[in-house]
Design a protein around this motif. Sequence first.
Motif, mmCIF file in Angstrom:
data_model
loop_
_atom_site.group_PDB
_atom_site.id
_atom_site.type_symbol
_atom_site.label_atom_id
_atom_site.label_comp_id
_atom_site.label_asym_id
_atom_site.label_seq_id
_atom_site.Cartn_x
_atom_site.Cartn_y
_atom_site.Cartn_z
ATOM 1 N N SER A 1 12.950 -32.584 20.911
ATOM 2 C CA SER A 1 11.904 -31.516 21.048
ATOM 3 C C SER A 1 12.717 -30.320 21.529
ATOM 4 N N PRO A 2 12.615 -29.230 21.024
ATOM 5 C CA PRO A 2 13.083 -27.786 21.709
ATOM 6 C C PRO A 2 12.217 -27.400 22.474
ATOM 7 N N VAL A 3 12.815 -26.249 23.467
ATOM 8 C CA VAL A 3 11.758 -25.370 24.281
ATOM 9 C C VAL A 3 10.386 -25.097 23.484
ATOM 10 N N TYR A 4 9.396 -25.352 24.086
ATOM 11 C CA TYR A 4 8.209 -25.058 23.236
ATOM 12 C C TYR A 4 7.884 -23.183 22.951
ATOM 13 N N ASP A 5 7.957 -23.020 21.856
ATOM 14 C CA ASP A 5 7.720 -21.616 21.258
ATOM 15 C C ASP A 5 6.339 -21.593 20.454
ATOM 16 N N GLY A 6 5.704 -22.345 20.289
ATOM 17 C CA GLY A 6 4.206 -22.317 19.766
ATOM 18 C C GLY A 6 4.410 -23.295 18.617
ATOM 19 N N ASN A 7 5.585 -23.667 17.904
ATOM 20 C CA ASN A 7 5.482 -24.496 16.968
ATOM 21 C C ASN A 7 6.243 -25.997 17.248
ATOM 22 N N ALA A 8 5.496 -26.926 17.134
ATOM 23 C CA ALA A 8 6.033 -28.122 17.591
ATOM 24 C C ALA A 8 6.531 -28.689 16.130
ATOM 25 N N VAL A 9 7.956 -29.323 16.521
ATOM 26 C CA VAL A 9 8.853 -30.119 15.515
ATOM 27 C C VAL A 9 8.087 -31.034 14.557
ATOM 28 N N ARG A 10 8.047 -30.821 13.342
ATOM 29 C CA ARG A 10 7.631 -31.739 12.503
ATOM 30 C C ARG A 10 8.552 -32.298 11.397
ATOM 31 N N ILE A 11 8.684 -33.861 11.733
ATOM 32 C CA ILE A 11 9.916 -34.425 10.998
ATOM 33 C C ILE A 11 9.017 -35.289 9.670
ATOM 34 N N PRO A 12 9.302 -34.853 8.551
ATOM 35 C CA PRO A 12 8.469 -35.485 7.441
ATOM 36 C C PRO A 12 9.759 -36.986 6.992
ATOM 37 N N LEU A 13 8.846 -38.140 7.068
ATOM 38 C CA LEU A 13 9.317 -39.161 6.543
ATOM 39 C C LEU A 13 8.543 -39.968 5.266
ATOM 40 N N THR A 14 9.355 -40.673 4.365
ATOM 41 C CA THR A 14 8.660 -41.416 3.373
ATOM 42 C C THR A 14 9.161 -42.921 3.197
ATOM 43 N N ASP A 15 7.998 -43.472 2.779
ATOM 44 C CA ASP A 15 8.157 -44.941 2.533
ATOM 45 C C ASP A 15 7.426 -45.247 1.438
ATOM 46 N N GLU A 16 7.064 -46.536 1.077
ATOM 47 C CA GLU A 16 6.495 -47.023 -0.179
ATOM 48 C C GLU A 16 5.113 -46.557 -0.151
ATOM 49 N N TYR A 17 4.407 -46.138 0.792
ATOM 50 C CA TYR A 17 3.178 -45.883 1.068
ATOM 51 C C TYR A 17 2.832 -44.195 1.026
ATOM 52 N N GLY A 18 4.175 -43.473 1.138
ATOM 53 C CA GLY A 18 3.911 -42.333 0.915
ATOM 54 C C GLY A 18 4.713 -41.766 2.177
ATOM 55 N N GLU A 19 3.867 -40.299 2.382
ATOM 56 C CA GLU A 19 4.670 -39.675 3.561
ATOM 57 C C GLU A 19 3.974 -39.917 4.939
ATOM 58 N N ILE A 20 4.954 -39.658 5.861
ATOM 59 C CA ILE A 20 4.438 -39.932 7.490
ATOM 60 C C ILE A 20 5.229 -38.894 8.221
ATOM 61 N N PHE A 21 4.201 -38.161 8.918
ATOM 62 C CA PHE A 21 5.037 -37.053 9.641
ATOM 63 C C PHE A 21 4.981 -37.395 11.206
ATOM 64 N N VAL A 22 6.073 -37.238 11.751
ATOM 65 C CA VAL A 22 6.349 -37.417 13.223
ATOM 66 C C VAL A 22 6.343 -35.899 13.838
ATOM 67 N N TYR A 23 5.414 -35.741 14.931
ATOM 68 C CA TYR A 23 5.398 -34.481 15.586
ATOM 69 C C TYR A 23 5.936 -34.488 17.022
ATOM 70 N N LEU A 24 6.810 -33.622 17.268
ATOM 71 C CA LEU A 24 7.404 -33.670 18.765
ATOM 72 C C LEU A 24 6.862 -32.661 19.557
ATOM 73 N N LEU A 25 6.087 -33.181 20.712
ATOM 74 C CA LEU A 25 5.541 -31.944 21.557
ATOM 75 C C LEU A 25 6.124 -32.456 23.091
ATOM 76 N N PRO A 26 6.831 -31.461 23.582
ATOM 77 C CA PRO A 26 7.466 -31.678 24.899
ATOM 78 C C PRO A 26 6.519 -31.435 25.937
ATOM 79 N N PHE A 27 6.814 -31.791 27.291
ATOM 80 C CA PHE A 27 5.682 -31.785 28.219
ATOM 81 C C PHE A 27 5.404 -30.321 28.205
ATOM 82 N N LEU A 28 3.988 -30.184 28.386
ATOM 83 C CA LEU A 28 3.364 -28.669 28.592
ATOM 84 C C LEU A 28 2.731 -28.296 29.803
ATOM 85 N N LYS A 29 2.979 -27.169 30.277
ATOM 86 C CA LYS A 29 1.954 -26.661 31.355
ATOM 87 C C LYS A 29 1.300 -25.478 30.678
ATOM 88 N N PRO A 30 0.238 -24.853 31.371
ATOM 89 C CA PRO A 30 -0.520 -23.861 30.634
ATOM 90 C C PRO A 30 0.248 -22.624 30.728
#
Length: 379
Positions: free
Chosen positions: A105-134
Amino acid sequence: MKFLHISDLHIGKRLNEFSMLEDQIYILKQIQDIAVNEQADGILIAGDIYDKPIPSAEAVKVFDFFLTGLADRQIQVFAVSGNHDSPERIAFGAQLMSGRGVYVSPVYDGNAVRIPLTDEYGEIFVYLLPFLKPAAVRHVLENEEGAKLPESYHDAVKTAVERMKPDCEKRNILVAHQFVTGAGRCDSEDVSVGGIDHVDAEVFDAFDYTALGHIHSPQTAGRDTVRYCGTPLKYSFSEAEQQKAAVVVEFREKGWIQIHTVPLVPLHDMRKIRGSYLEVTARSFYQDMDTEDYVQITLTDEEDVVDGMQKLRIIYPNLMQLVYDNSRTKQNRMVETAQDVEQKSELELFQEFYELQNNQPLSLEQEEFIRQLIEDCRC
């Protein structure tokens, strides 16, 4: 598609002046082997990779060995920074590492990283959200016209998740490092005064699985698929009875998830021992015990044993703590609790209580929060 969920490695940690690096290398090799044996496609690392924002060179070397070993085995890594980490340092080289299947995860800039993956069942997305303070989310939104600025941790994480806009028709995984309301803590964790860091589990409803870090005890939060895996090693004696494990999560079609755990066996276990000096030094007491374990010994003798720590370490070389439980210590605790209470302010009493519980003083931010809370209660 199959993932291992781990968190709170705290690489570089020292526990009661004992370096845990050897134990951490041992358990990280074990995690690599589990990933291979389980035929995992990836590992989800939910924050607190290091124990300090500026890790030692040795700690960085250990994490490098871990990542390289996984990349060599073609096991992808999805990691976020935790409250103990420096997000800038964790994000260093992120674009370069992604070429080998290591995503951080990068430093939070308003957009979380989304990594698309694919298997025999279709797409699966992994989102990365670093520790956040208000404050981090407010900083991002303050220049956006009409944006509602979050005041609480719950609002901050909710805002960040809403901005991800996950497609609920797809399979979605979130890797995050936050304290979810209702989760149980243990002694080795940082505590925010007044529970101000709480986030409701409903924030993660859009995700098929939420891999959480921050809490050191394995547990679920609200539902089985919002889960803390816990630390891979025991980092306090309050965890002595826990069985640490890696969580294995398998996905097939949308709605099909299977979860199981694989026990982690440490190089040195952690245990509590109690008895008189003569009892705990008797061969019959320890002959069937691994005396190389990290131990806390509570002696019940009425008199302190001269050079007790040094003497006991002849049998228990990794003795971390020696405490006494007898009539004198019980009386002292009662006296200390009662004396001078009326002469101290509410803030002073809370400062003493916090330091006793956490082995560290209140931060300036925490102290100001308590001061304001006391003033509000008086009104």
